[in-house]
Design an enzyme around this catalytic site. Structure first.
Site, mmCIF file in Angstrom:
data_model
loop_
_atom_site.group_PDB
_atom_site.id
_atom_site.type_symbol
_atom_site.label_atom_id
_atom_site.label_comp_id
_atom_site.label_asym_id
_atom_site.label_seq_id
_atom_site.Cartn_x
_atom_site.Cartn_y
_atom_site.Cartn_z
ATOM 1 N N SER A 69 -45.199 23.441 14.345
ATOM 2 C CA SER A 69 -44.285 24.528 14.710
ATOM 3 C C SER A 69 -45.017 25.640 15.458
ATOM 4 C CB SER A 69 -43.634 25.124 13.454
ATOM 5 O OG SER A 69 -42.877 24.142 12.780
HETATM 6 N N1 SAH Z 1 -44.218 22.124 8.769
HETATM 7 C C1 SAH Z 1 -44.742 21.319 9.844
HETATM 8 C C2 SAH Z 1 -43.683 21.048 10.896
HETATM 9 C C3 SAH Z 1 -43.635 19.582 11.189
HETATM 10 S S1 SAH Z 1 -42.284 18.993 12.158
HETATM 11 C C4 SAH Z 1 -45.995 21.914 10.430
HETATM 12 O O1 SAH Z 1 -46.441 22.989 10.002
HETATM 13 O O2 SAH Z 1 -46.594 21.300 11.306
HETATM 14 C C5 SAH Z 1 -41.157 18.383 10.921
HETATM 15 C C6 SAH Z 1 -41.651 17.282 10.041
HETATM 16 O O3 SAH Z 1 -40.570 16.950 9.171
HETATM 17 C C7 SAH Z 1 -42.029 15.977 10.739
HETATM 18 O O4 SAH Z 1 -43.328 15.616 10.374
HETATM 19 C C8 SAH Z 1 -41.016 14.959 10.196
HETATM 20 O O5 SAH Z 1 -41.532 13.658 10.026
HETATM 21 C C9 SAH Z 1 -40.648 15.573 8.866
HETATM 22 N N2 SAH Z 1 -39.360 15.159 8.286
HETATM 23 C C10 SAH Z 1 -38.172 14.935 8.906
HETATM 24 N N3 SAH Z 1 -37.214 14.590 8.020
HETATM 25 C C11 SAH Z 1 -37.811 14.603 6.784
HETATM 26 C C12 SAH Z 1 -37.360 14.335 5.449
HETATM 27 N N4 SAH Z 1 -36.101 13.990 5.158
HETATM 28 N N5 SAH Z 1 -38.263 14.440 4.441
HETATM 29 C C13 SAH Z 1 -39.548 14.789 4.675
HETATM 30 N N6 SAH Z 1 -40.028 15.045 5.912
HETATM 31 C C14 SAH Z 1 -39.175 14.958 6.953
#
Ligand code: SAH
Length: 221
Positions: A69
């Site tokens: 993010s």
């Molecule tokens: N908080 C992260 C943002 C990652 S992007 C950071 O600091 O980098 C969002 C993430 O959510 C992705 O890795 C994706 O695989 C995950 N994601 C999407 N749906 C999900 C679910 N139902 N349960 C767990 N993770 C999920």
């Protein structure tokens, strides 16, 4: 004992301080959040090809078509959560691990769920290497993490079509949940406060863009 705090690499310290100063000008006012941004090496969480862009205020691609993010978004959501030392915090979507580490540095007990096995395996290795104590689980985070509920704070870092009911159930009374809700293209960030067993206040606080939340109470694959 050696841990994350004593092992932090200071190669990019100057850039980190500049990023924190920039975020303050963008409206982030919580000093603890800004200090955490100024402390945590974001370069640990980006792909080697993007190393020199670690301190730009932009989202960057990570493995498996996901993203780390934007720093402003991380700071904004963390500020909304209003973290106190010892808070039990559930994160949905560990991704790069950056947001989880910011929460841990602020003194929270962090529980984070990631659905993609390759990312989960990388995270296990990364958290071990940088010696940070964060509990992660592979699975569908829209179901929460019942074993460790209730949580004082819950943060969803992927775009939800609606607020997952199970996450509201796993929020402690007095707790705060932050979740982007909308279409796959654009979402409104919601702050959800649980003010009693069955009373919740939902406040929209701005528009953002996330990768989709995929799961039982998310989008289908
Ligand atoms: N908080 C992260 C943002 C990652 S992007 C950071 O600091 O980098 C969002 C993430 O959510 C992705 O890795 C994706 O695989 C995950 N994601 C999407 N749906 C999900 C679910 N139902 N349960 C767990 N993770 C999920």
């Amino acid at each position: 004992m050696e841990d994350f705090n004593t092992l932090v690499d200071n190669t990019y310290r100057e850039q980190r301080l500049n990023l924190a100063n920039y975020l303050r000008k963008q409206g982030i006012y919580n000093d603890d959040v800004l200090a955490a941004i100024a402390f945590v090496p974001r370069e640990y969480f980006v792909k080697p090809t993007f190393l020199n862009r670690s301190y730009e205020d932009t989202a960057l691609p990570i493995e498996c078509d996901q993203t780390i993010s934007q720093p402003f978004t991380v700071a904004y959501m963390t500020q909304l959560l209003d973290i106190n030392e010892g808070d039990r915090v559930l994160e949905i979507g560990t991704g790069s691990g950056y947001q989880a580490v910011i929460l841990r540095v602020l003194g929270a007990k962090v529980f984070s769920v990631e659905r993609i096995p390759d990312l989960y395996n990388d995270l296990l290795e990364l958290f071990k290497r940088i010696k940070i104590n964060i509990k992660i689980k592979l699975g569908d985070g829209t179901l929460g993490w019942k074993q460790y509920a209730p949580f004082n704070k819950i943060i969803v870092t992927a775009a939800a079509p609606f607020i997952p009911d199970e996450l509201k159930r796993q929020l402690a009374v007095g707790g705060r949940l932050v979740v982007p809700v909308g279409t796959k293209d654009i979402q409104t960030m919601y702050l959800v406060e649980r003010i009693s067993h069955d009373e919740f206040i939902e406040t929209p606080v701005g528009d953002f863009r996330f990768v989709p939340l995929i799961g039982k109470s998310g989008w289908s694959e």
